[in-house]
Design a protein around this motif. Structure first.
Motif, PDB file in Angstrom:
ATOM      1  N   VAL A  88     -25.788  18.201 -31.257  1.00 39.74           N
ATOM      2  CA  VAL A  88     -25.720  18.588 -29.780  1.00 39.74           C
ATOM      3  C   VAL A  88     -26.843  19.454 -29.363  1.00 39.74           C
ATOM      4  O   VAL A  88     -27.228  20.230 -30.466  1.00 39.74           O
ATOM      5  CB  VAL A  88     -24.280  19.183 -29.529  1.00 39.74           C
ATOM      6  CG1 VAL A  88     -23.003  18.332 -29.838  1.00 39.74           C
ATOM      7  CG2 VAL A  88     -24.085  20.418 -30.554  1.00 39.74           C
ATOM      8  N   GLY A  89     -26.977  19.778 -28.278  1.00 38.34           N
ATOM      9  CA  GLY A  89     -27.777  20.740 -27.688  1.00 38.34           C
ATOM     10  C   GLY A  89     -27.478  21.856 -28.412  1.00 38.34           C
ATOM     11  O   GLY A  89     -26.400  22.325 -28.282  1.00 38.34           O
ATOM     12  N   LYS A 134     -20.666  15.769 -32.217  1.00 38.92           N
ATOM     13  CA  LYS A 134     -21.779  15.175 -31.717  1.00 38.92           C
ATOM     14  C   LYS A 134     -21.403  15.138 -29.917  1.00 38.92           C
ATOM     15  O   LYS A 134     -20.233  15.433 -29.665  1.00 38.92           O
ATOM     16  CB  LYS A 134     -22.014  13.764 -32.007  1.00 38.92           C
ATOM     17  CG  LYS A 134     -20.898  12.868 -31.873  1.00 38.92           C
ATOM     18  CD  LYS A 134     -20.934  11.578 -32.690  1.00 38.92           C
ATOM     19  CE  LYS A 134     -19.695  10.636 -32.725  1.00 38.92           C
ATOM     20  NZ  LYS A 134     -19.938   9.372 -33.448  1.00 38.92           N
ATOM     21  N   GLY A 189     -27.185  12.314 -22.156  1.00 46.29           N
ATOM     22  CA  GLY A 189     -28.177  13.176 -22.607  1.00 46.29           C
ATOM     23  C   GLY A 189     -28.993  12.342 -23.387  1.00 46.29           C
ATOM     24  O   GLY A 189     -30.224  12.765 -23.741  1.00 46.29           O
ATOM     25  N   ARG A 190     -28.708  11.074 -24.175  1.00 50.32           N
ATOM     26  CA  ARG A 190     -29.498  10.635 -24.959  1.00 50.32           C
ATOM     27  C   ARG A 190     -30.264   9.539 -24.413  1.00 50.32           C
ATOM     28  O   ARG A 190     -31.365   9.300 -25.126  1.00 50.32           O
ATOM     29  CB  ARG A 190     -28.406   9.938 -26.247  1.00 50.32           C
ATOM     30  CG  ARG A 190     -27.587  11.039 -26.998  1.00 50.32           C
ATOM     31  CD  ARG A 190     -26.638  10.269 -27.867  1.00 50.32           C
ATOM     32  NE  ARG A 190     -27.296   9.330 -28.837  1.00 50.32           N
ATOM     33  CZ  ARG A 190     -26.524   8.794 -29.839  1.00 50.32           C
ATOM     34  NH1 ARG A 190     -25.365   8.852 -29.765  1.00 50.32           N
ATOM     35  NH2 ARG A 190     -27.267   7.965 -30.385  1.00 50.32           N
ATOM     36  N   TRP A 192     -35.193   8.127 -24.763  1.00 50.40           N
ATOM     37  CA  TRP A 192     -34.279   9.552 -25.173  1.00 50.40           C
ATOM     38  C   TRP A 192     -35.081  10.619 -24.845  1.00 50.40           C
ATOM     39  O   TRP A 192     -36.351  10.742 -24.883  1.00 50.40           O
ATOM     40  CB  TRP A 192     -34.058   9.362 -26.550  1.00 50.40           C
ATOM     41  CG  TRP A 192     -32.969   8.273 -27.219  1.00 50.40           C
ATOM     42  CD1 TRP A 192     -32.721   7.254 -26.343  1.00 50.40           C
ATOM     43  CD2 TRP A 192     -32.045   8.710 -28.102  1.00 50.40           C
ATOM     44  NE1 TRP A 192     -31.691   6.556 -27.251  1.00 50.40           N
ATOM     45  CE2 TRP A 192     -31.235   7.408 -28.377  1.00 50.40           C
ATOM     46  CE3 TRP A 192     -31.881   9.590 -28.893  1.00 50.40           C
ATOM     47  CZ2 TRP A 192     -30.155   7.143 -29.126  1.00 50.40           C
ATOM     48  CZ3 TRP A 192     -30.673   9.608 -30.037  1.00 50.40           C
ATOM     49  CH2 TRP A 192     -30.034   8.183 -29.914  1.00 50.40           C
ATOM     50  N   HIS A 193     -34.462  11.817 -24.627  1.00 57.42           N
ATOM     51  CA  HIS A 193     -35.127  13.056 -24.024  1.00 57.42           C
ATOM     52  C   HIS A 193     -35.902  13.649 -25.513  1.00 57.42           C
ATOM     53  O   HIS A 193     -35.110  13.385 -26.480  1.00 57.42           O
ATOM     54  CB  HIS A 193     -34.040  14.088 -23.709  1.00 57.42           C
ATOM     55  CG  HIS A 193     -34.612  15.336 -23.206  1.00 57.42           C
ATOM     56  ND1 HIS A 193     -34.811  16.511 -23.997  1.00 57.42           N
ATOM     57  CD2 HIS A 193     -35.293  15.614 -21.782  1.00 57.42           C
ATOM     58  CE1 HIS A 193     -35.347  17.396 -23.335  1.00 57.42           C
ATOM     59  NE2 HIS A 193     -35.661  17.062 -22.080  1.00 57.42           N
ATOM     60  N   THR A 199     -33.321  15.574 -27.652  1.00 51.50           N
ATOM     61  CA  THR A 199     -32.161  14.669 -28.498  1.00 51.50           C
ATOM     62  C   THR A 199     -32.800  13.816 -29.454  1.00 51.50           C
ATOM     63  O   THR A 199     -32.226  13.980 -30.529  1.00 51.50           O
ATOM     64  CB  THR A 199     -31.744  13.814 -27.517  1.00 51.50           C
ATOM     65  OG1 THR A 199     -31.176  14.405 -26.311  1.00 51.50           O
ATOM     66  CG2 THR A 199     -30.300  13.196 -27.961  1.00 51.50           C
ATOM     67  N   ASP A 212     -32.801  16.466 -32.356  1.00 57.56           N
ATOM     68  CA  ASP A 212     -31.552  16.677 -33.035  1.00 57.56           C
ATOM     69  C   ASP A 212     -31.059  15.497 -33.810  1.00 57.56           C
ATOM     70  O   ASP A 212     -30.411  15.812 -34.770  1.00 57.56           O
ATOM     71  CB  ASP A 212     -30.684  16.856 -31.842  1.00 57.56           C
ATOM     72  CG  ASP A 212     -30.717  18.153 -31.098  1.00 57.56           C
ATOM     73  OD1 ASP A 212     -31.052  19.056 -31.799  1.00 57.56           O
ATOM     74  OD2 ASP A 212     -29.994  18.311 -30.109  1.00 57.56           O
ATOM     75  N   GLN A 213     -31.419  14.359 -33.484  1.00 53.43           N
ATOM     76  CA  GLN A 213     -31.017  13.031 -34.185  1.00 53.43           C
ATOM     77  C   GLN A 213     -31.583  13.042 -35.319  1.00 53.43           C
ATOM     78  O   GLN A 213     -31.258  12.664 -36.551  1.00 53.43           O
ATOM     79  CB  GLN A 213     -31.296  11.848 -33.311  1.00 53.43           C
ATOM     80  CG  GLN A 213     -30.955  10.338 -34.025  1.00 53.43           C
ATOM     81  CD  GLN A 213     -29.333  10.193 -34.023  1.00 53.43           C
ATOM     82  OE1 GLN A 213     -28.936  11.132 -33.170  1.00 53.43           O
ATOM     83  NE2 GLN A 213     -28.906   9.585 -34.809  1.00 53.43           N
TER      84      GLN A 213
END
Length: 341
Positions: A154-155, A189, A258-259, A299-300, A303, A306-307
Motif C-alpha cells: 500500500v502507499g 494490499k 490507484g494501480r 500504473w502510477h 504503485t 510498491d509492487q
C-alpha cells in the motif's frame, strides 16, 4: 504563541496577528477578524464586549481566553467562532481538520499540508508518515513462524494507520488471552481504493481493529497521508487527496484503486521524454520482466515501486526483484498470470 496584554477591539486584525503570528495563519486570522467584526456590531456597547486575555493555536485547535465575567451571549458568540474556525485551514481558510504533521498537530487543507511537508527549511521526512513498515519485523506474533518479511503493498500514506491497527490487533489478542499465532496476517494490499488485510489465521477479536483501519484509510490519502480529503472518481473513493491527484493522477478512465491510474510523463528541461515505468523496469531488471513490465503500462510510478518491493508470502517472502535475481522463471510466470487475472 505570544500573549496579549490587551485585545484591541478597535484594531482586531493587528491584535490577531500579534497573537497568532502573520506567517501561515492568514486563513484563521481572516475568519476570526470577520466574525469578531460582526460580534462588535451586534453587541454594540464596548462594555458588553468580552475582555480577551489571549488567543492561541493549541495543537491544531483555537483557544480564546477571557478575563472577568462575560455575558451569556458573548460566551456563545466566542464558542461559535472557535467551532467554525477550527473547521478551516489555518493558512488559506479552505475546509480542513486537525491532524498530525511531523511533530506538531495543525489544521491544514491537503494543499497547505503538502506545502509545509515540502518546506526545505523544516526538518520533515517528506511525507510526515512512516517510510517503512515490515509486519514480520515489527509484529512477529501476528505472522506465521516461517514468514521472515512481510511488506504491505500500500502507499506509505496508509502506513501510520496500519501500524496503529496492528498495535490494536496485538493488544486484542493479548487481552483475549489467546495463544501466539492465533491471528496470522498473510498480506496487506489496496483493492478497489480500499485497504485489504488477508489472513492465514483469523480470530474475531481483531475485527474491531480492522474495521477501524478501513474507516481511517477511507478518509486518508494513500500517498501523502493527509486525513479527511479523498478525491472522488467514477468508481467511488479514489485513494489520493486533491493535491496528490492534481500532481500525479488523471482521473479520467481507469480504476479507482490507484494501480491503474494514469500518469502524465512530463518532458525534462532538455526536451528528452521521461522514460515510462515499463521501460525503466526492462532496462534495470532485464528481459525476464518484459512481459510483466507491459502490464504496468498505465500504473502510477509509486504503485509500480510498491509492487516491485512488496514481499510475496506465496513466494517465500521474495519480491519481484528477488525473483529476477534468482532467475526463477516459474515464479515470474506466476506473477504474470496473477497480474493478468
Amino acid at each position: 504563541m505570544k500573549n496579549l496584554e490587551t485585545f484591541n477591539w478597535n484594531d482586531i486584525r493587528t491584535s490577531l496577528e500579534r497573537s497568532l503570528g502573520k506567517k501561515d495563519m492568514q486563513g484563521w486570522i481572516e475568519a476570526i477578524d470577520l466574525r469578531m467584526q460582526k460580534m462588535r456590531i451586534e453587541l454594540g456597547d464596548y462594555e458588553s464586549l468580552p475582555k480577551i486575555a489571549r488567543i492561541e493555536q493549541e495543537s491544531g485547535f483555537l483557544g480564546i481566553y477571557t478575563k472577568g465575567a462575560q455575558s451569556a451571549r458573548a460566551r456563545q458568540m466566542l464558542d461559535d467562532i472557535v467551532r467554525e474556525v477550527e473547521r478551516s485551514c489555518e493558512s488559506c481558510g479552505n475546509a480542513a481538520q486537525a491532524q498530525k504533521i511531523g511533530s506538531y498537530i495543525r489544521t491544514l487543507c491537503c494543499h497547505c499540508y503538502n506545502r509545509v511537508l515540502r518546506d526545505p527549511l523544516k526538518e520533515n521526512d517528506g511525507y510526515g508518515t512512516r517510510l517503512y513498515l515490515d509486519i514480520a519485523e515489527s509484529y512477529p506474533d501476528l505472522v506465521s513462524d516461517n514468514c521472515t518479511s512481510l511488506r504491505p503493498a500500500v502507499g506509505r500514506g496508509w502506513l501510520n494507520s496500519l501500524d496503529r491497527c496492528l498495535q490494536e490487533m496485538e493488544r486484542a489478542v493479548f487481552e483475549a488471552d489467546l495463544p501466539t499465532g492465533t491471528v496470522q496476517v498473510s498480506d496487506v494490499k489496496a483493492k478497489y481504493g480500499r485497504i485489504s488485510v488477508g489472513y492465514h489465521r483469523h480470530h474475531e477479536c481483531v475485527d474491531l481493529a480492522e474495521a477501524g483501519l478501513e474507516l481511517d484509510t477511507s478518509k486518508t490519502c494513500a500517498i501523502c497521508g493527509h486525513f479527511g480529503d479523498r478525491r472522488r472518481g467514477k468508481g467511488g473513493a479514489y485513494p489520493a487527496c486533491d493535491y496528490c491527484s492534481s500532481q500525479k493522477f488523471d482521473l479520467s478512465g481507469g480504476s479507482t484503486d490507484g494501480r491503474e491510474a494514469r500518469y502524465s510523463h512530463p518532458a525534462s528541461l532538455n526536451n528528452v521524454p521521461v522514460p515510462t515505468g515499463p521501460e525503466l523496469m526492462t532496462y534495470h531488471l532485464g528481459p525476464l520482466v518484459t512481459k510483466i513490465a507491459a502490464e504496468f503500462t498505465d500504473w502510477h510510478p509509486i504503485t509500480i515501486i510498491d509492487q516491485l518491493l512488496s514481499h510475496d508470502p506465496a513466494e517465500k517472502g521474495r519480491n519481484l526483484v528477488d525473483l529476477v535475481r534468482d532467475k526463477d522463471e516459474a515464479a515470474l510466470y506466476r506473477v504474470l498470470a496473477a497480474l493478468r487475472r
